[in-house]
Design a protein around this motif. Structure first.
Motif, short mmCIF file in Angstrom:
data_model
loop_
_atom_site.label_atom_id
_atom_site.label_comp_id
_atom_site.label_asym_id
_atom_site.label_seq_id
_atom_site.Cartn_x
_atom_site.Cartn_y
_atom_site.Cartn_z
N GLU A 1 0.84 -1.20 0.00
CA GLU A 1 0.00 0.00 0.00
C GLU A 1 0.87 1.25 0.00
O GLU A 1 1.95 1.25 0.61
CB GLU A 1 -0.91 0.01 1.24
CG GLU A 1 -1.83 -1.18 1.35
CD GLU A 1 -1.27 -2.35 2.15
OE1 GLU A 1 -2.03 -3.27 2.49
OE2 GLU A 1 -0.06 -2.34 2.46
N SER B 1 -2.88 3.64 -3.30
CA SER B 1 -2.67 2.57 -4.27
C SER B 1 -2.24 1.31 -3.55
O SER B 1 -1.61 1.37 -2.49
CB SER B 1 -1.57 2.95 -5.27
OG SER B 1 -1.93 4.09 -6.03
N CYS B 2 -2.59 0.17 -4.13
CA CYS B 2 -2.19 -1.12 -3.59
C CYS B 2 -1.68 -1.96 -4.75
O CYS B 2 -2.45 -2.32 -5.64
CB CYS B 2 -3.37 -1.80 -2.92
SG CYS B 2 -3.11 -3.55 -2.54
N ALA B 3 -0.40 -2.25 -4.73
CA ALA B 3 0.21 -3.09 -5.76
C ALA B 3 0.21 -4.53 -5.27
O ALA B 3 0.75 -4.83 -4.21
CB ALA B 3 1.63 -2.63 -6.05
N SER C 1 0.85 -8.73 -5.94
CA SER C 1 1.63 -9.71 -6.69
C SER C 1 1.53 -11.06 -6.00
O SER C 1 1.09 -11.16 -4.86
CB SER C 1 3.10 -9.27 -6.80
OG SER C 1 3.68 -9.16 -5.52
N ARG D 1 -10.07 -0.32 -9.63
CA ARG D 1 -8.98 -1.27 -9.84
C ARG D 1 -8.56 -1.27 -11.30
O ARG D 1 -9.36 -0.98 -12.18
CB ARG D 1 -9.39 -2.66 -9.40
CG ARG D 1 -10.52 -3.26 -10.19
CD ARG D 1 -11.06 -4.54 -9.52
NE ARG D 1 -10.06 -5.60 -9.50
CZ ARG D 1 -10.12 -6.66 -8.69
NH1 ARG D 1 -11.12 -6.77 -7.83
NH2 ARG D 1 -9.17 -7.59 -8.74
N LYS E 1 -2.78 -3.80 -14.40
CA LYS E 1 -1.64 -3.34 -13.61
C LYS E 1 -1.59 -3.99 -12.23
O LYS E 1 -0.73 -3.65 -11.42
CB LYS E 1 -1.70 -1.82 -13.45
CG LYS E 1 -1.53 -1.05 -14.75
CD LYS E 1 -1.54 0.45 -14.51
CE LYS E 1 -1.32 1.21 -15.81
NZ LYS E 1 -1.34 2.69 -15.60
N ASN E 2 -2.54 -4.90 -11.96
CA ASN E 2 -2.59 -5.56 -10.64
C ASN E 2 -2.61 -4.55 -9.50
O ASN E 2 -1.91 -4.71 -8.49
CB ASN E 2 -1.39 -6.51 -10.46
CG ASN E 2 -1.46 -7.71 -11.37
OD1 ASN E 2 -2.49 -7.98 -11.99
ND2 ASN E 2 -0.35 -8.43 -11.50
N THR E 3 -3.40 -3.51 -9.67
CA THR E 3 -3.41 -2.41 -8.71
C THR E 3 -4.82 -2.04 -8.31
O THR E 3 -5.72 -1.97 -9.16
CB THR E 3 -2.67 -1.19 -9.28
OG1 THR E 3 -1.34 -1.57 -9.65
CG2 THR E 3 -2.59 -0.08 -8.26
N TYR F 1 -7.07 0.93 -6.14
CA TYR F 1 -6.99 2.35 -5.78
C TYR F 1 -8.10 2.74 -4.82
O TYR F 1 -9.16 2.12 -4.80
CB TYR F 1 -7.09 3.23 -7.03
CG TYR F 1 -6.06 2.95 -8.09
CD1 TYR F 1 -6.37 2.19 -9.21
CD2 TYR F 1 -4.76 3.45 -7.97
CE1 TYR F 1 -5.43 1.92 -10.19
CE2 TYR F 1 -3.81 3.18 -8.95
CZ TYR F 1 -4.15 2.42 -10.05
OH TYR F 1 -3.21 2.16 -11.01
N CYS G 1 -5.03 -2.99 2.06
CA CYS G 1 -5.83 -3.66 1.05
C CYS G 1 -5.70 -5.17 1.26
O CYS G 1 -4.70 -5.67 1.82
CB CYS G 1 -5.38 -3.29 -0.36
SG CYS G 1 -3.72 -3.82 -0.79
#
Length: 125
Positions: free
Chosen positions: A6, A21-23, A25, A72, A76-78, A80, A96
């Motif tokens: 985050e 934002s939350c990346a 993986s 989302r 981008k696998n993200t 918001y 997240c």
């Protein structure tokens, strides 16, 4: 291994805005409903906004309706969270994680077995 990172928090005055934002993986992001959660000092973690995998169903906790917008980008696998008209009571660490869609079409708390470090949001003058 699932990783959730985050970012975007900070100190903002009442009435201000932030975009979190939350990346994600380590998993197939597009398969999961996701949500933003927050935990204020001395309080339990709560789900503030949730979104299904294809963005067809979106829920908000009552206190943030009309002020926060979850979205989302599966490419981008993200995940918001746009936060507007911030109030001091929005102060918390924001996280997240995944969510589960109930039969009542409400998104409910879930997790991948771990949590990220979160991002601190402080609303103060």
């Amino acid at each position: 291994q699932v990783q959730l990172v985050e970012s975007g928090g900070g100190l903002v005055q009442p009435g201000g805005s932030l975009r979190l934002s939350c990346a994600a993986s380590g998993m197939t992001f597009s398969r999961y409903a996701m949500a933003w959660y927050r935990q204020a000092p001395g309080k339990q973690r709560e789900l503030v906004a949730g979104i299904t995998s294809g963005s067809h169903t979106i829920n908000y906790e009552d206190s943030v309706k009309g002020r926060f917008t979850i979205s989302r980008d599966n490419a981008k696998n993200t995940l918001y969270l746009q936060m507007n008209s911030l109030k001091p009571e929005d102060t918390a660490v924001y996280y997240c994680n995944k969510a589960l869609l109930g039969s009542d079409l409400r998104l409910k708390e879930a997790n991948f077995g771990s949590w990220g470090q979160g991002t601190q949001v402080t609303v103060s003058s």
